[in-house]
Write a protein that holds these residues in place. Structure first.
Motif, PDB file in Angstrom:
ATOM      1  N   VAL A   1       0.843  -1.210   0.000  1.00  0.00           N
ATOM      2  CA  VAL A   1       0.000   0.000   0.000  1.00  0.00           C
ATOM      3  C   VAL A   1       0.870   1.250   0.000  1.00  0.00           C
ATOM      4  CG1 VAL A   1      -1.723   1.289   1.287  1.00  0.00           C
ATOM      5  CG2 VAL A   1      -1.875  -1.186   1.165  1.00  0.00           C
ATOM      6  N   PHE A   2       1.768   1.324   0.987  1.00  0.00           N
ATOM      7  CA  PHE A   2       2.571   2.566   1.001  1.00  0.00           C
ATOM      8  C   PHE A   2       3.640   2.586  -0.076  1.00  0.00           C
ATOM      9  CE2 PHE A   2       6.392   1.046   2.900  1.00  0.00           C
ATOM     10  CZ  PHE A   2       6.054   0.143   3.894  1.00  0.00           C
ATOM     11  N   ILE A   3       4.036   1.407  -0.536  1.00  0.00           N
ATOM     12  CA  ILE A   3       5.014   1.386  -1.633  1.00  0.00           C
ATOM     13  C   ILE A   3       4.427   2.026  -2.881  1.00  0.00           C
ATOM     14  CG2 ILE A   3       6.220  -0.189  -3.217  1.00  0.00           C
ATOM     15  CD1 ILE A   3       7.237  -1.600  -0.949  1.00  0.00           C
ATOM     16  N   CYS A   4       3.114   1.935  -3.046  1.00  0.00           N
ATOM     17  CA  CYS A   4       2.473   2.568  -4.202  1.00  0.00           C
ATOM     18  C   CYS A   4       2.255   4.065  -3.979  1.00  0.00           C
ATOM     19  CB  CYS A   4       1.116   1.918  -4.491  1.00  0.00           C
ATOM     20  SG  CYS A   4       1.290   0.223  -4.992  1.00  0.00           S
ATOM     21  N   ILE A   5       1.836   4.420  -2.766  1.00  0.00           N
ATOM     22  CA  ILE A   5       1.444   5.822  -2.536  1.00  0.00           C
ATOM     23  C   ILE A   5       2.646   6.741  -2.270  1.00  0.00           C
ATOM     24  CG2 ILE A   5       0.112   7.346  -1.013  1.00  0.00           C
ATOM     25  CD1 ILE A   5      -1.913   5.149  -0.734  1.00  0.00           C
ATOM     26  N   ALA A   6       3.605   6.251  -1.465  1.00  0.00           N
ATOM     27  CA  ALA A   6       4.709   7.128  -1.040  1.00  0.00           C
ATOM     28  C   ALA A   6       5.506   7.747  -2.210  1.00  0.00           C
ATOM     29  CB  ALA A   6       5.635   6.377  -0.097  1.00  0.00           C
TER      30      ALA A   6
ATOM     31  N   SER B   1      -2.053  11.866   1.647  1.00  0.00           N
ATOM     32  CA  SER B   1      -1.348  10.600   1.425  1.00  0.00           C
ATOM     33  C   SER B   1      -1.376   9.727   2.677  1.00  0.00           C
ATOM     34  CB  SER B   1       0.110  10.841   1.036  1.00  0.00           C
ATOM     35  OG  SER B   1       0.194  11.812   0.062  1.00  0.00           O
ATOM     36  N   ILE B   2      -1.062  10.342   3.834  1.00  0.00           N
ATOM     37  CA  ILE B   2      -1.015   9.546   5.071  1.00  0.00           C
ATOM     38  C   ILE B   2      -2.372   8.900   5.336  1.00  0.00           C
ATOM     39  CG2 ILE B   2      -0.925   9.667   7.594  1.00  0.00           C
ATOM     40  CD1 ILE B   2       1.326  11.425   7.515  1.00  0.00           C
ATOM     41  N   TYR B   3      -3.432   9.728   5.286  1.00  0.00           N
ATOM     42  CA  TYR B   3      -4.748   9.178   5.653  1.00  0.00           C
ATOM     43  C   TYR B   3      -5.244   8.154   4.633  1.00  0.00           C
ATOM     44  CZ  TYR B   3      -4.792  11.982   9.766  1.00  0.00           C
ATOM     45  OH  TYR B   3      -4.456  12.477  10.997  1.00  0.00           O
ATOM     46  N   LEU B   4      -4.950   8.410   3.377  1.00  0.00           N
ATOM     47  CA  LEU B   4      -5.335   7.443   2.342  1.00  0.00           C
ATOM     48  C   LEU B   4      -4.672   6.093   2.649  1.00  0.00           C
ATOM     49  CD1 LEU B   4      -6.878   7.350  -0.329  1.00  0.00           C
ATOM     50  CD2 LEU B   4      -4.708   7.732  -1.511  1.00  0.00           C
ATOM     51  N   CYS B   5      -3.408   6.196   2.991  1.00  0.00           N
ATOM     52  CA  CYS B   5      -2.645   4.994   3.277  1.00  0.00           C
ATOM     53  C   CYS B   5      -3.192   4.271   4.510  1.00  0.00           C
ATOM     54  CB  CYS B   5      -1.203   5.407   3.513  1.00  0.00           C
ATOM     55  SG  CYS B   5      -0.050   4.260   2.877  1.00  0.00           S
ATOM     56  N   ILE B   6      -3.481   5.044   5.560  1.00  0.00           N
ATOM     57  CA  ILE B   6      -3.963   4.416   6.795  1.00  0.00           C
ATOM     58  C   ILE B   6      -5.313   3.737   6.563  1.00  0.00           C
ATOM     59  CG2 ILE B   6      -4.823   4.914   9.143  1.00  0.00           C
ATOM     60  CD1 ILE B   6      -2.553   6.872   9.442  1.00  0.00           C
ATOM     61  N   ILE B   7      -6.194   4.437   5.826  1.00  0.00           N
ATOM     62  CA  ILE B   7      -7.515   3.848   5.556  1.00  0.00           C
ATOM     63  C   ILE B   7      -7.360   2.512   4.826  1.00  0.00           C
ATOM     64  CG2 ILE B   7      -9.648   4.131   4.203  1.00  0.00           C
ATOM     65  CD1 ILE B   7      -9.377   7.165   4.783  1.00  0.00           C
ATOM     66  N   LEU B   8      -6.512   2.536   3.781  1.00  0.00           N
ATOM     67  CA  LEU B   8      -6.311   1.294   3.010  1.00  0.00           C
ATOM     68  C   LEU B   8      -5.727   0.181   3.868  1.00  0.00           C
ATOM     69  CD1 LEU B   8      -5.000   2.657  -0.424  1.00  0.00           C
ATOM     70  CD2 LEU B   8      -7.104   1.377   0.015  1.00  0.00           C
ATOM     71  N   VAL B   9      -4.747   0.550   4.704  1.00  0.00           N
ATOM     72  CA  VAL B   9      -4.091  -0.450   5.549  1.00  0.00           C
ATOM     73  C   VAL B   9      -5.080  -1.052   6.540  1.00  0.00           C
ATOM     74  CG1 VAL B   9      -2.439  -0.711   7.437  1.00  0.00           C
ATOM     75  CG2 VAL B   9      -1.721   0.345   5.308  1.00  0.00           C
ATOM     76  N   LEU B  10      -5.895  -0.148   7.167  1.00  0.00           N
ATOM     77  CA  LEU B  10      -6.858  -0.645   8.151  1.00  0.00           C
ATOM     78  C   LEU B  10      -7.867  -1.578   7.495  1.00  0.00           C
ATOM     79  CD1 LEU B  10      -7.547   2.452  10.438  1.00  0.00           C
ATOM     80  CD2 LEU B  10      -6.203   0.411  10.936  1.00  0.00           C
ATOM     81  N   TRP B  11      -8.274  -1.187   6.291  1.00  0.00           N
ATOM     82  CA  TRP B  11      -9.278  -1.975   5.580  1.00  0.00           C
ATOM     83  C   TRP B  11      -8.746  -3.366   5.214  1.00  0.00           C
ATOM     84  CZ3 TRP B  11     -10.313  -2.635  -0.064  1.00  0.00           C
ATOM     85  CH2 TRP B  11     -11.574  -3.177  -0.281  1.00  0.00           C
TER      86      TRP B  11
ATOM     87  N   VAL C   1       4.635   8.510  -5.212  1.00  0.00           N
ATOM     88  CA  VAL C   1       3.857   9.553  -5.906  1.00  0.00           C
ATOM     89  C   VAL C   1       3.912  10.843  -5.093  1.00  0.00           C
ATOM     90  CG1 VAL C   1       1.565  10.193  -6.750  1.00  0.00           C
ATOM     91  CG2 VAL C   1       2.328   7.803  -6.861  1.00  0.00           C
ATOM     92  N   MET C   2       3.691  10.687  -3.775  1.00  0.00           N
ATOM     93  CA  MET C   2       3.717  11.848  -2.907  1.00  0.00           C
ATOM     94  C   MET C   2       5.090  12.528  -2.923  1.00  0.00           C
ATOM     95  SD  MET C   2       3.762  11.942   1.154  1.00  0.00           S
ATOM     96  CE  MET C   2       5.502  12.145   1.248  1.00  0.00           C
ATOM     97  N   PHE C   3       6.122  11.705  -2.837  1.00  0.00           N
ATOM     98  CA  PHE C   3       7.475  12.250  -2.782  1.00  0.00           C
ATOM     99  C   PHE C   3       7.809  13.006  -4.067  1.00  0.00           C
ATOM    100  CE2 PHE C   3      12.182  11.788  -2.433  1.00  0.00           C
ATOM    101  CZ  PHE C   3      12.299  12.491  -1.242  1.00  0.00           C
ATOM    102  N   ALA C   4       7.426  12.432  -5.202  1.00  0.00           N
ATOM    103  CA  ALA C   4       7.703  13.079  -6.486  1.00  0.00           C
ATOM    104  C   ALA C   4       7.004  14.431  -6.555  1.00  0.00           C
ATOM    105  CB  ALA C   4       7.227  12.183  -7.620  1.00  0.00           C
ATOM    106  N   LEU C   5       5.739  14.469  -6.108  1.00  0.00           N
ATOM    107  CA  LEU C   5       4.991  15.737  -6.140  1.00  0.00           C
ATOM    108  C   LEU C   5       5.715  16.812  -5.325  1.00  0.00           C
ATOM    109  CD1 LEU C   5       1.219  14.758  -5.800  1.00  0.00           C
ATOM    110  CD2 LEU C   5       2.350  15.984  -7.673  1.00  0.00           C
ATOM    111  N   ILE C   6       6.170  16.398  -4.146  1.00  0.00           N
ATOM    112  CA  ILE C   6       6.825  17.373  -3.270  1.00  0.00           C
ATOM    113  C   ILE C   6       8.149  17.851  -3.863  1.00  0.00           C
ATOM    114  CG2 ILE C   6       7.924  17.621  -1.006  1.00  0.00           C
ATOM    115  CD1 ILE C   6       5.606  16.054   0.148  1.00  0.00           C
TER     116      ILE C   6
END
Ligand SMILES: Nc1ncnc2c1ncn2[C@@H]1O[C@H](COP(=O)(O)OP(=O)(O)OP(=O)(O)O)[C@@H](O)[C@H]1O
Ligand SMILES: [Mg+2]
Length: 599
Positions: free
Chosen positions: A181-186, A269-279, A188-193
């Protein structure tokens, strides 16, 4: 450039090393704590067996004599260990912050000192290049920026990547599937920043330029506050200030606008990741392939991963901002003084006050088209009095500035005491050639302190003698505090003519071989001017005196008078000779005689 600046942190090497060291311990503890938490949770749930890692921690605790594998004792022991570790981590964090602050502040102070010392070594032409406002911005805003970046680097450059790596490996060891999950999201977030940060760089460089302009305008206004009032220019100045103030505001908003996007991107990004992980995690727990405690520590690791990513991106942004400051500071530090002592002979002193100009040409900057002084040839004997006359802009000041090497000749040679001025050390040369500048300044402090600029070790008698020659002693003694009178900033407490006389006294106190007065008695009445000349003639017979003046009165008794016209010597002679043959001189003389008659 980085190396050059880092050399200013050398003195704080110990603090700079200690800070990251403390941080390494802090991080190690921080990544252990979630693991302990999972021991507590999973141990607390009845009938649940511990994972391999959890058992490992539990075994250590049990072997140390704390509780048994399934008992409440173990939970309490783990909780106690967590508390202890948290305290140590706090201590490490606080020490790291202390060391980083000390190193950062020290670095800033050293940097400011470095810039200040560099500026002291600047020649007039170096000063012409950087505006005063720009130097002030570099010493304040830019140094603050560097100081902050340095502090941040000490605390975060090791912490964040280390935390990132440790948290990722812990998360992986808990559950590989969930880590996707975070391997996919992180990334993208890092590149944007990163994209935002690099776009902000240009905007920050522009913002600092506006800062320069802003500081220059304020500084000019404050220095010339009296002129502004006298010309009732306050309204115009206010408008000018508003313009540069608004420009600065707009440039800052323009740059910050980009940077503030970082926050929302991060949070989403953080909350998206947490929601997915919890789910996904909840389903894994229901399916029996994951423990609750594991999921809890997994979420904590995710927060740690994103936190460290955010800080890495912040470091990036800060380094982008710091780079602009770094370049600007480095520009000052790398500026070579155009006039230096490199080719001089330290033991060489000026023998006498003879001066010779040999085929001298001069211009202020290399790129200037025309020379300000053209083909100057002149010989002055030691002890002579030389008058210099010429219209405004005829290069009188430029001409005499070459003698104490305030500027260097472009072509030809200037000799003092029979040697090229470049052969002497600047200190020896300028101690022997004393110049009262056309726009002169006194400094805050007492009259005595100001006069001592001429000679620190002068006795009171010497000081008074110099003041007597400059016709300053009488008015100084009339002040209630005499030589202890405080002058205020820039010498505001004395009149224009009094200030000129104090400046002359300061120059005389040096007991120079050559004394140059650049229009230095313009605000002094004719009678006092005469007395000053008389005093210099009688009491400084061996000193070569060069007097620039607008009034023929001031120079007519000189041994030689040089008439300058448009950067060239138009004529040289005595008053009588020039009066007979020189048109310019005659014209000035006649016009001054006429205005005298009218009075
Ligand atoms: N720091 C400087 N940088 C560039 N040009 C300068 C600088 N100072 C003076 N000039 C130029 O050099 C020329 C000669 O100036 P200078 O100050 O020597 O004249 P001056 O004879 O002393 O005039 P004044 O009687 O008004 O004092 C002028 O054209 C001036 O514009
Ligand atoms: Mg001048």
């Amino acid at each position: 450039m980085i190396k050059q600046l880092l050399s200013y942190a050398k003195k704080y090497r110990f603090h700079a090393i200690m800070s990251p060291l403390c941080i390494i311990f802090e991080v190690l503890i921080e990544v252990t704590i979630p693991l302990l938490m999972s021991v507590i949770v999973d141990c607390g749930i009845q009938g649940q067996s511990l994972t391999q890692k959890e058992s490992f921690v539990a075994d250590i605790l049990i072997s140390l004599g704390f509780g048994n594998k399934e008992g409440v004792d173990l939970i309490i022991a783990t909780g106690g260990l967590m508390l202890g570790l948290a305290c140590i981590s706090l201590l490490c964090g606080a020490s790291a912050a202390y060391f980083a602050s000390k190193a950062g502040m020290g670095f800033g102070a050293e940097l400011r000192k470095g810039i200040f010392n560099k500026v002291q070594s600047f020649s007039f032409s170096n000063v012409d290049k950087f505006s005063t406002g720009s130097i002030i911005t570099r010493m304040t805003t830019d140094v603050n920026m560097m100081q902050m970046a340095f502090m941040m680097a000490l605390r975060m450059v090791i912490r964040s990547p280390l935390m990132f790596i440790m948290a990722i490996s812990m998360a992986f060891s808990i559950n590989k599937k969930l880590s996707l999950v975070f391997i996919c999201i992180a990334p993208v977030m890092f590149a944007l920043i990163l994209i935002i940060g690099s776009a902000a760089h240009k905007r920050f460089t522009r913002m600092f330029k506006k800062y320069d302009k802003f500081n220059s305008s304020i500084q000019e206004n404050l220095i010339a506050a009296r002129v502004v009032k006298a010309f009732v220019r306050a309204k115009h100045e206010k408008e000018k200030f508003s313009i540069s103030n608004n420009e600065l505001r707009d440039a800052s908003i323009f740059a910050e606008k980009l940077i503030i996007l970082n926050g929302p991107i991060m949070t989403v990004s953080i909350y998206l990741c947490i929601i997915l992980v919890l789910w996904i995690g909840a389903q894994l727990i229901l399916g029996g392939s994951m423990l609750l405690g594991d999921l809890m520590s997994f979420v904590t690791y995710i927060q740690q991963i994103f936190m460290s990513l955010m800080i890495i991106s912040m470091i990036f942004v800060l380094s982008v901002m710091a780079k602009a400051s770094m370049t600007r500071i480095s520009e000052v530090l790398s500026e070579e003084p155009h006039i230096n002592d490199n080719n001089s002979n330290d033991s060489l002193t000026v023998e006498d006050g003879s001066i010779e100009f040999r085929n001298v040409c001069f211009k202020y900057s290399k790129d200037a088209e025309n020379n300000v002084l053209k083909d100057i040839n002149l010989t002055i004997n030691s002890g002579e009095t030389i008058g210099i006359l010429g219209g405004t802009g005829s290069a009188k000041t430029s001409f005499v500035q070459l003698i104490p090497r305030l500027y260097d000749v472009t072509e030809g040679q200037v000799l003092v005491g029979g040697r090229d001025v470049r052969e002497y050390s600047l200190e020896h040369l300028r101690n022997s050639v004393s110049m009262v500048l056309q726009t002169n300044l006194l400094f805050s402090g007492t009259i005595e302190e100001n006069l001592r600029w001429g000679n620190e070790n002068a006795t009171m008698e010497q000081i008074r003698n110099a003041a007597k020659i400059a016709q300053a002693d009488e008015f100084v003694m009339s002040f209630p505090d005499g030589y202890n009178t405080d002058l205020g900033q820039g010498g505001v407490n004395v009149s224009g003519g009094q200030k000129q006389r104090l400046c002359i006294a300061r120059a005389i106190l040096k007991e120079p071989k050559v004394l140059i007065l650049d229009d230095s008695t313009s605000a002094v009445d004719t009678a006092t001017d005469g007395k000053i000349r008389e005093g210099m003639k009688n009491l400084l017979p061996d000193t070569t005196k060069i007097i620039i003046a607008q009034r023929i009165n001031s120079i007519q008794h000189a041994d030689k008078i040089v008439v300058l016209d448009d950067g060239k010597i138009n004529d040289i002679g005595t008053h009588d000779e020039l009066l007979q043959r020189n048109e310019i001189y005659k014209e000035v003389y006649v016009s001054q005689q006429e205005s005298k008659m009218e009075q």
